[in-house]
Design an enzyme around this catalytic site. Sequence first.
Site, PDB file in Angstrom:
ATOM      1  CB  THR A  35     -14.979  17.867  11.142  1.00 21.70           C
ATOM      2  OG1 THR A  35     -15.542  17.133  10.044  1.00 21.70           O
ATOM      3  CG2 THR A  35     -15.292  19.335  10.967  1.00 21.70           C
ATOM      4  N   GLY A 100     -19.931   7.577  13.218  1.00 22.95           N
ATOM      5  CA  GLY A 100     -19.278   7.026  12.040  1.00 22.95           C
ATOM      6  C   GLY A 100     -17.865   6.559  12.352  1.00 22.95           C
ATOM      7  CD  GLU A 107     -18.133  10.945  18.764  1.00 22.88           C
ATOM      8  OE1 GLU A 107     -17.200  11.108  17.969  1.00 22.88           O
ATOM      9  OE2 GLU A 107     -19.247  10.548  18.398  1.00 22.88           O
ATOM     10  CE  LYS A 125     -20.208  14.650   7.199  1.00 20.13           C
ATOM     11  NZ  LYS A 125     -19.358  14.781   8.353  1.00 20.13           N
TER      12      LYS A 125
HETATM   13  C1  5RP Z   1     -17.104   9.853  15.200  1.00 18.93           C
HETATM   14  C2  5RP Z   1     -18.146  10.845  14.809  1.00 18.93           C
HETATM   15  C3  5RP Z   1     -17.761  11.916  13.851  1.00 18.93           C
HETATM   16  O1  5RP Z   1     -18.025  13.146  14.441  1.00 18.93           O
HETATM   17  C4  5RP Z   1     -18.562  11.764  12.589  1.00 18.93           C
HETATM   18  O2  5RP Z   1     -18.384  10.462  12.085  1.00 18.93           O
HETATM   19  C5  5RP Z   1     -18.136  12.802  11.544  1.00 18.93           C
HETATM   20  O3  5RP Z   1     -16.829  12.514  11.125  1.00 18.93           O
HETATM   21  P1  5RP Z   1     -16.055  13.420  10.092  1.00 18.93           P
HETATM   22  O4  5RP Z   1     -15.769  14.724  10.764  1.00 18.93           O
HETATM   23  O5  5RP Z   1     -14.801  12.636   9.779  1.00 18.93           O
HETATM   24  O6  5RP Z   1     -16.925  13.603   8.863  1.00 18.93           O
HETATM   25  O7  5RP Z   1     -19.268  10.820  15.248  1.00 18.93           O
HETATM   26  O8  5RP Z   1     -17.630   8.837  16.004  1.00 18.93           O
END
Ligand code: 5RP
Length: 224
Positions: A35, A100, A107, A125
């Site tokens: 994203t 993830g 972050e 989510k």
């Molecule tokens: C990475 C993260 C991402 O923001 C989270 O995993 C969501 O990922 P995606 O946008 O691919 O669904 O925390 O460490």
Amino acid sequence: MTQDELKQAVARAALDYIKPKLYDNSVIGVGTGSTANYFIDYLAEIKADIFACVASSEASAQRLKSHGIPVYDLNSVDEVTFYIDGADESNPQLALIKGGGAALTREKIVAAVAREFICIADDSKWVKHLGNFPLPVEVIPMARSHVARELVKLGGDPIYREGVVTDNGNIILDIYNFIIPNPRQIEQDINNITGVVSNGLFALRPADVLLLGGKDGVKQIREG
Ligand code: 5RP
């Protein structure tokens, strides 16, 4: 709409959200994941209007640079105006599970500095209670077994994420089957384990606004 199209829609919505609020020295914090990648690609359209970005991962820094967007070290900027990032789960208080993509520590640092944290996510989510997504914990490698034993005492099933080394040179334990009744308390309890660098609960510093994409469009959600 596919999940990917929803991710694109919220990334576009984030750009529309920040555009009228930008000023000359605006520094944009940029997260990690699919994203956030869409957001980076859209951000390139207005690169002339932003002073610089800081990135929450080497991967995002590379993607920003590939668009010709300047990437600064966090220590060399006075403030981060906005932080835009995805999430693995969000509850109605805008407490999140993140990590993830194994970028949780950087972050969390950028989110801590940011004046406004804008989370962008598709509606898969959105959860009432956090914890269905396994909670990532970044751990100093030599503390792996110790931390795993302590996480079991907290009630979870930690699993070593094979083959993953974070940008900080550490490993990830994902906690499965973990009930999280009080995210702020659990975030602190996990951080108190010696050897833990940080964990993927963003409850002490939740998002300020969530742009959530679903079949009826993008909703702007504040804590409720
Ligand atoms: C990475 C993260 C991402 O923001 C989270 O995993 C969501 O990922 P995606 O946008 O691919 O669904 O925390 O460490």
